[in-house]
Design a protein around this motif. Structure first.
Motif, mmCIF file in Angstrom:
data_model
loop_
_atom_site.group_PDB
_atom_site.id
_atom_site.type_symbol
_atom_site.label_atom_id
_atom_site.label_comp_id
_atom_site.label_asym_id
_atom_site.label_seq_id
_atom_site.Cartn_x
_atom_site.Cartn_y
_atom_site.Cartn_z
ATOM 1 N N MET A 1 47.476 48.983 47.289
ATOM 2 C CA MET A 1 47.739 50.347 46.815
ATOM 3 C C MET A 1 46.462 51.173 46.917
ATOM 4 O O MET A 1 45.390 50.728 46.522
ATOM 5 C CB MET A 1 48.211 50.322 45.350
ATOM 6 C CG MET A 1 48.619 51.689 44.817
ATOM 7 S SD MET A 1 49.157 51.605 43.075
ATOM 8 C CE MET A 1 50.670 50.669 43.281
ATOM 9 N N ALA A 2 46.559 52.359 47.438
ATOM 10 C CA ALA A 2 45.372 53.188 47.623
ATOM 11 C C ALA A 2 44.832 53.629 46.278
ATOM 12 O O ALA A 2 45.579 53.897 45.334
ATOM 13 C CB ALA A 2 45.726 54.421 48.461
ATOM 14 N N THR A 3 43.518 53.724 46.219
ATOM 15 C CA THR A 3 42.880 54.112 44.960
ATOM 16 C C THR A 3 43.377 55.458 44.468
ATOM 17 O O THR A 3 43.575 55.672 43.275
ATOM 18 C CB THR A 3 41.349 54.149 45.141
ATOM 19 O OG1 THR A 3 40.898 52.857 45.516
ATOM 20 C CG2 THR A 3 40.662 54.583 43.864
ATOM 21 N N SER A 4 43.634 56.413 45.405
ATOM 22 C CA SER A 4 44.019 57.763 45.018
ATOM 23 C C SER A 4 45.356 57.801 44.295
ATOM 24 O O SER A 4 45.664 58.761 43.598
ATOM 25 C CB SER A 4 44.078 58.665 46.261
ATOM 26 O OG SER A 4 45.012 58.151 47.200
ATOM 27 N N SER A 5 46.203 56.770 44.467
ATOM 28 C CA SER A 5 47.515 56.756 43.826
ATOM 29 C C SER A 5 47.479 56.100 42.449
ATOM 30 O O SER A 5 48.481 56.055 41.756
ATOM 31 C CB SER A 5 48.518 56.016 44.710
ATOM 32 O OG SER A 5 48.182 54.651 44.810
ATOM 33 N N ARG A 6 46.332 55.591 42.081
ATOM 34 C CA ARG A 6 46.219 54.928 40.787
ATOM 35 C C ARG A 6 45.964 55.940 39.679
ATOM 36 O O ARG A 6 45.337 56.971 39.885
ATOM 37 C CB ARG A 6 45.074 53.911 40.814
ATOM 38 C CG ARG A 6 45.247 52.808 41.845
ATOM 39 C CD ARG A 6 44.120 51.803 41.747
ATOM 40 N NE ARG A 6 44.241 50.750 42.745
ATOM 41 C CZ ARG A 6 43.537 49.631 42.731
ATOM 42 N NH1 ARG A 6 42.657 49.419 41.760
ATOM 43 N NH2 ARG A 6 43.695 48.717 43.660
ATOM 44 N N ALA A 7 46.446 55.621 38.476
ATOM 45 C CA ALA A 7 46.206 56.482 37.316
ATOM 46 C C ALA A 7 44.743 56.374 36.895
ATOM 47 O O ALA A 7 44.203 55.274 36.771
ATOM 48 C CB ALA A 7 47.115 56.060 36.167
ATOM 49 N N LYS A 8 44.109 57.505 36.687
ATOM 50 C CA LYS A 8 42.704 57.513 36.289
ATOM 51 C C LYS A 8 42.589 57.263 34.788
ATOM 52 O O LYS A 8 43.283 57.885 33.988
ATOM 53 C CB LYS A 8 42.053 58.845 36.657
ATOM 54 C CG LYS A 8 42.034 59.124 38.157
ATOM 55 C CD LYS A 8 41.282 60.395 38.459
ATOM 56 C CE LYS A 8 41.362 60.759 39.932
ATOM 57 N NZ LYS A 8 40.890 59.703 40.818
ATOM 58 N N VAL A 9 41.692 56.353 34.438
ATOM 59 C CA VAL A 9 41.548 55.929 33.050
ATOM 60 C C VAL A 9 40.082 55.968 32.627
ATOM 61 O O VAL A 9 39.192 55.608 33.395
ATOM 62 C CB VAL A 9 42.084 54.489 32.861
ATOM 63 C CG1 VAL A 9 41.744 53.958 31.467
ATOM 64 C CG2 VAL A 9 43.587 54.429 33.088
#
Length: 221
Positions: free
Chosen positions: A1-9
């Motif tokens: 999964m691309a980093t840009s699609s991950r939820a920022k925490v």
């Protein structure tokens, strides 16, 4: 999964940090690994938030010293920072209010939405079962809206504790468990006791923190 699609925490650790230890810093690294390994989150920052002096815990030294030690301990980190907001308040601030403040501040500055998760040890998780210690609304907001990342030691059973708590079970999907398989029992209380007894605490706390404690003659009484 691309980093840009991950939820920022952003991970937030609230506590006395009296003094900050290597284990406190390890909590951040373990939690970050755990979140990244899900493929769903990108940890973009970490906040160390020392409690206000008005918390009144026995042996709590001034926020000025605790802040300085935390900053020395995190100086080499490229993603963990120390925030003095709690210390600078006129009174003790409940954890929920602290998290809400950081959420509002962070997202007013960020170009995109960043969610906050409360980083803690298993002892804080279990404190939710202590009668009248936590307001019900605060517990629900912390576990439901924000979420917890709980770093627990090998041999503990946080899943069982969550199962047995109706309040925690309701928001179980928002409580992540990060296991520390490398045994580490560093305790700030034991650090202070060792310093009073003039025993070595080197390699239990960062060297700059140890030097600061010696230079300012802290924890001697």
């Amino acid at each position: 999964m691309a980093t840009s699609s991950r939820a920022k925490v952003c991970l937030v650790a609230c506590g006395s940090f009296n003094p900050i230890t290597n284990m406190h810093l390890r909590l951040f690294e373990l939690a970050k690994d755990t979140l990244h390994q899900t493929g769903r989150f990108e940890v973009v920052g970490g906040i160390v938030s020392p409690v206000n002096d008005a918390y009144g815990k026995k042996g709590l030294i001034s926020g000025e010293h605790r802040l300085k030690m935390c900053k020395l301990a995190t100086a080499s980190s490229d993603w963990i920072r120390v925030v003095d907001w709690e210390v600078e308040q006129k009174a003790w601030t409940p954890t929920r209010k602290t998290m809400e403040h950081y959420e509002n501040t962070l997202n007013s500055q960020a170009g995109s939405t960043v969610s906050l998760k409360l980083l803690c040890g298993g002892d804080l998780l279990e404190s939710f079962a202590v009668p009248d210690l936590w307001a019900v609304d605060d517990m629900d907001k912390l576990t439901g809206h924000f979420g917890l990342v709980v770093v627990t030691r090998a041999g503990s059973n946080p899943e069982k504790f969550i199962h047995e708590s109706d309040a925690l079970y309701k928001n179980r999907s928002n409580i992540m468990i990060a296991r520390e398989w490398i045994s580490n029992e560093i305790s700030s209380t034991e650090i202070r006791r060792a310093i009073r007894r003039q025993s070595s605490v080197r390699y239990l706390i960062p060297d700059p923190v140890l030097e600061y404690i010696k230079a300012n003659d802290l924890y001697q009484v």
